[in-house]
Motif scaffolding. Structure first.
Motif, mmCIF file in Angstrom:
data_model
loop_
_atom_site.group_PDB
_atom_site.id
_atom_site.type_symbol
_atom_site.label_atom_id
_atom_site.label_comp_id
_atom_site.label_asym_id
_atom_site.label_seq_id
_atom_site.Cartn_x
_atom_site.Cartn_y
_atom_site.Cartn_z
ATOM 1 N N VAL A 337 0.853 -1.190 0.000
ATOM 2 C CA VAL A 337 0.000 0.000 0.000
ATOM 3 C C VAL A 337 0.887 1.237 0.000
ATOM 4 O O VAL A 337 1.781 1.373 0.844
ATOM 5 C CB VAL A 337 -0.938 0.024 1.234
ATOM 6 C CG1 VAL A 337 -1.761 1.306 1.248
ATOM 7 C CG2 VAL A 337 -1.834 -1.201 1.242
ATOM 8 N N LYS A 339 0.826 5.506 -0.011
ATOM 9 C CA LYS A 339 -0.007 6.683 0.256
ATOM 10 C C LYS A 339 0.810 7.947 0.039
ATOM 11 O O LYS A 339 1.884 8.099 0.629
ATOM 12 C CB LYS A 339 -0.550 6.646 1.682
ATOM 13 C CG LYS A 339 -1.551 5.523 1.936
ATOM 14 C CD LYS A 339 -2.123 5.594 3.345
ATOM 15 C CE LYS A 339 -3.148 4.484 3.569
ATOM 16 N NZ LYS A 339 -3.725 4.523 4.938
ATOM 17 N N ASP A 340 0.269 8.834 -0.809
ATOM 18 C CA ASP A 340 0.944 10.108 -1.118
ATOM 19 C C ASP A 340 2.415 9.882 -1.473
ATOM 20 O O ASP A 340 3.292 10.667 -1.089
ATOM 21 C CB ASP A 340 0.838 11.073 0.074
ATOM 22 C CG ASP A 340 -0.597 11.493 0.347
ATOM 23 O OD1 ASP A 340 -1.349 11.650 -0.632
ATOM 24 O OD2 ASP A 340 -0.962 11.627 1.521
ATOM 25 N N ASP A 355 -1.289 7.219 -4.848
ATOM 26 C CA ASP A 355 -1.930 6.302 -3.902
ATOM 27 C C ASP A 355 -2.171 4.991 -4.629
ATOM 28 O O ASP A 355 -2.694 4.968 -5.752
ATOM 29 C CB ASP A 355 -3.269 6.865 -3.406
ATOM 30 C CG ASP A 355 -3.086 8.087 -2.515
ATOM 31 O OD1 ASP A 355 -2.059 8.134 -1.809
ATOM 32 O OD2 ASP A 355 -3.936 8.986 -2.558
ATOM 33 N N ASP A 357 -3.008 0.605 -3.913
ATOM 34 C CA ASP A 357 -3.275 -0.534 -3.034
ATOM 35 C C ASP A 357 -3.156 -1.813 -3.861
ATOM 36 O O ASP A 357 -4.047 -2.140 -4.648
ATOM 37 C CB ASP A 357 -4.675 -0.423 -2.426
ATOM 38 C CG ASP A 357 -4.940 -1.513 -1.389
ATOM 39 O OD1 ASP A 357 -4.047 -2.375 -1.197
ATOM 40 O OD2 ASP A 357 -6.032 -1.520 -0.790
ATOM 41 N N GLY A 390 5.812 10.569 1.512
ATOM 42 C CA GLY A 390 4.781 9.551 1.553
ATOM 43 C C GLY A 390 5.293 8.266 2.174
ATOM 44 O O GLY A 390 6.411 8.192 2.692
ATOM 45 N N THR A 391 4.468 7.234 2.110
ATOM 46 C CA THR A 391 4.816 5.970 2.753
ATOM 47 C C THR A 391 4.539 4.794 1.828
ATOM 48 O O THR A 391 3.688 4.861 0.937
ATOM 49 C CB THR A 391 4.008 5.770 4.050
ATOM 50 O OG1 THR A 391 2.611 5.736 3.732
ATOM 51 C CG2 THR A 391 4.282 6.891 5.043
ATOM 52 N N THR A 558 -1.520 11.241 -10.113
ATOM 53 C CA THR A 558 -2.302 10.258 -9.381
ATOM 54 C C THR A 558 -3.346 9.661 -10.296
ATOM 55 O O THR A 558 -4.057 10.384 -10.980
ATOM 56 C CB THR A 558 -2.985 10.917 -8.169
ATOM 57 O OG1 THR A 558 -1.988 11.526 -7.373
ATOM 58 C CG2 THR A 558 -3.751 9.894 -7.354
#
Length: 559
Positions: A337, A339-340, A355, A357, A390-391, A558
């Motif tokens: 996952v 994110k940003d 983003d 998943d 982000g991560t 994105t």
């Protein structure tokens, strides 16, 4: 810890003291035989001049023959010992270098130009290994022999021994210093030029066809030629101190011999020296300088090894920081996952926030032109590059919490320019999984379209790919790399341009099968992310991310 790069790098060779001592002992025996032969020959010549009974000379004659033979025998043993030690050392150094690069920060290797990385793992390691043969052993041998020669001469004439000591210092200290200075000038000025030459030459050899089509082959070859000329010019600039170094030893030999002759004549005329002692006094210095003759080359080897060590340690120091020092193991379905997430190389372009998943079995295609940030995104998802911001999490864990081995085992990045080794087809596939059997390899090769090709090889999957990638076409290389990726244990496959160099229809068919859960190439439980320039319209991808060419701070929109 020492700041000298050579001292820091020497442990990489894992030198065994016993092997080094044996090499030095053989070297001392070699030059010791030469020194003893010179002294005994001088005694025999002058004693024979006195015409004694022939039996008085028989022992000396036999000893001269024995010393002449032993010198060759000990030289052979010394070469065996030193080269065995050096070759074992370079093997150990490369093993540790590859292991540290594999376990450390991948950006340390990925951030280098291809030719530069090749130079550091190849020529630089060889240069470090040469320090055993060309420096450590010769220096130790010369010190022992110089002390022995001065000591023997001091028994006959302290004045001659003093002159010999000074001359040996000129030959063993001044000449090596000049040689080291010349080598330092040549290496520091020419190292970058040689790295540029390696990069451009390898690029021209590996991608000549593509460069010719793009109209860039002549420019690449011209850059390689210019870099080679720059390296040659650097060597020429170092010629002057090198010439003085070459002249220092003959000058020292001449001064020592003439001085010994004059001192011996004075002592002989005064009746305090025998003819045999005078012969030894004049001829012994000639053999004494044989030990110091290798020291200028030893100084050059030390200088080059120190520069090479600095380059090797720069890579190791960059790789020593494990980007994933955590101790957590992945035992879930390997859901990735983001994110940003913004991705990029230091000082380079940065992608737009993303983003994503990647649930188990998910199929994703990233499409766009060269330089848009596709490969950089894959490398960041795989943990090979740190996120700019982000991560990225795998099974709910941040990447820095996961052990490197566990992450590599579950999330695999497969580069478009991955290496094919000069070994068999089967061993090239075992890079991904060491326990691979022949039957499974044949099955996967058939799936990627190489069944007919393998069946036509002389030894099937046991056929050696002589020259690695040069033994196959561009399309065959891509299919082999794809087979390697499919055989890996990774549950998340990040594939960079897996169908490049294939014809349009074959490439489109492979992409459809990769992006379909029932395509037969990848099991439905494994996640697949594919980067490509051309995506067929009728794929079964769960998500398609289309990107434009990166512009400074806006590379990847994105989805």
């Amino acid at each position: 810890m020492s700041r000298d790069p050579l001292i820091r790098a020497l442990p990489l060779l894992d030198l065994q003291p016993g092997r080094v001592v044996r090499a030095v002992a053989a070297g001392v025996a070699t030059l010791g035989s030469a020194l003893a032969l010179a002294a005994l020959s001088a005694w025999l010549i002058t004693r024979a001049w006195q015409m004694p009974p022939v039996l008085d000379l028989s022992v000396a004659v036999v000893a001269v023959r024995a010393l002449g033979i032993s010198r060759g025998v000990f030289r052979y043993l010394e070469r065996l010992a030193t080269h065995d030690t050096a070759l074992r050392g370079t093997t150990s150094a490369r093993t540790q270098l590859y292991q540290r690069l594999a376990d450390g920060d991948p950006a340390a290797a990925a951030g280098l130009r291809r030719g530069e990385l090749l130079a550091r793992t190849g020529a630089d390691v060889d240069t470090l290994g040469d320090v055993v043969v060309r420096a450590l052993v010769p220096i130790a041998v010369s010190v022992v022999l110089a002390v022995a020669a001065v000591g023997i001469l001091a028994v006959i004439s302290p004045a001659s021994a003093l002159v010999l000591a000074v001359a040996l210092a000129v030959s063993g200290v001044a000449a090596p210093w000049l040689s080291a200075r010349a080598a330092r000038l040549a290496e520091t000025s020419g190292a970058d030029a040689r790295a540029r030459f390696s990069e451009d030459a390898v690029t021209a050899l590996d991608h000549a066809a593509e460069l010719r089509v793009a109209g860039r082959l002549d420019r690449t070859v011209s850059r390689a030629v210019a870099a080679e000329h720059a390296a040659v010019e650097a060597t020429d600039r170092a010629a002057a101190p090198s010439a003085f170094a070459d002249a220092a030893t003959p000058l020292a030999v001449g001064v020592s011999v003439i001085a010994s002759l004059l001192i011996g004549m004075d002592l002989y005329s005064s009746g305090t020296m025998s003819p045999m002692a005078m012969g030894i006094l004049v001829l012994l210095p000639l053999s004494a300088f044989e030990a110091t003759a290798a020291l200028p080359a030893a100084a050059v080897a030390l200088t080059r090894a120190r520069i090479a060590s600095r380059r090797i340690l720069a890579v190791l120091d960059a790789a020593v920081a494990d980007p994933h020092p955590g101790d957590r193991e992945l035992d879930g379905p390997a859901e990735v996952v983001a994110k940003d997430l913004r991705c990029g190389w230091p000082g380079g372009q940065v992608t737009a926030p993303l983003d994503l998943d990647l649930r188990p079995g998910f199929r994703v295609a990233i499409v766009g032109g060269s330089g848009s940030g596709k490969t950089t995104t894959l490398m960041t998802l795989a943990g090979l590059l740190p996120p700019v911001s982000g991560t990225v999490q795998v099974d709910g864990l941040d990447l820095h919490q996961v052990r490197s081995e566990s992450l590599r085992r579950n999330v695999g990045f497969f580069a478009e320019d991955a290496h094919l080794f000069d070994t068999s087809v089967l061993e090239n596939l075992r890079v991904a999984r060491g326990d691979l059997e022949e039957a499974e390899a044949l099955t996967v090769l058939e799936c990627v379209g190489l069944g007919g090709w393998v069946s036509g090889l002389p030894d099937g999957v046991h056929t050696t790919l002589a020259g690695g990638a040069r033994a196959v076409s561009g399309g065959q290389r891509r299919r082999l790399l794809l087979a390697r990726a499919l055989l890996s244990p990774a549950r998340v496959l990040l594939l960079d341009e897996p169908t490049e160099h294939l014809d349009a229809d074959a490439g489109a068919d492979l992409l459809r099968r990769l992006l379909a859960r029932d395509g037969g190439l990848v099991s439905p439980q494994r996640t697949v992310v594919v980067v490509t320039h051309q995506l067929p319209e009728d794929t079964s991808a769960d998500l398609v991310i289309r990107v434009e060419k990166a512009e400074s701070e806006n590379a990847l929109p994105t989805p």
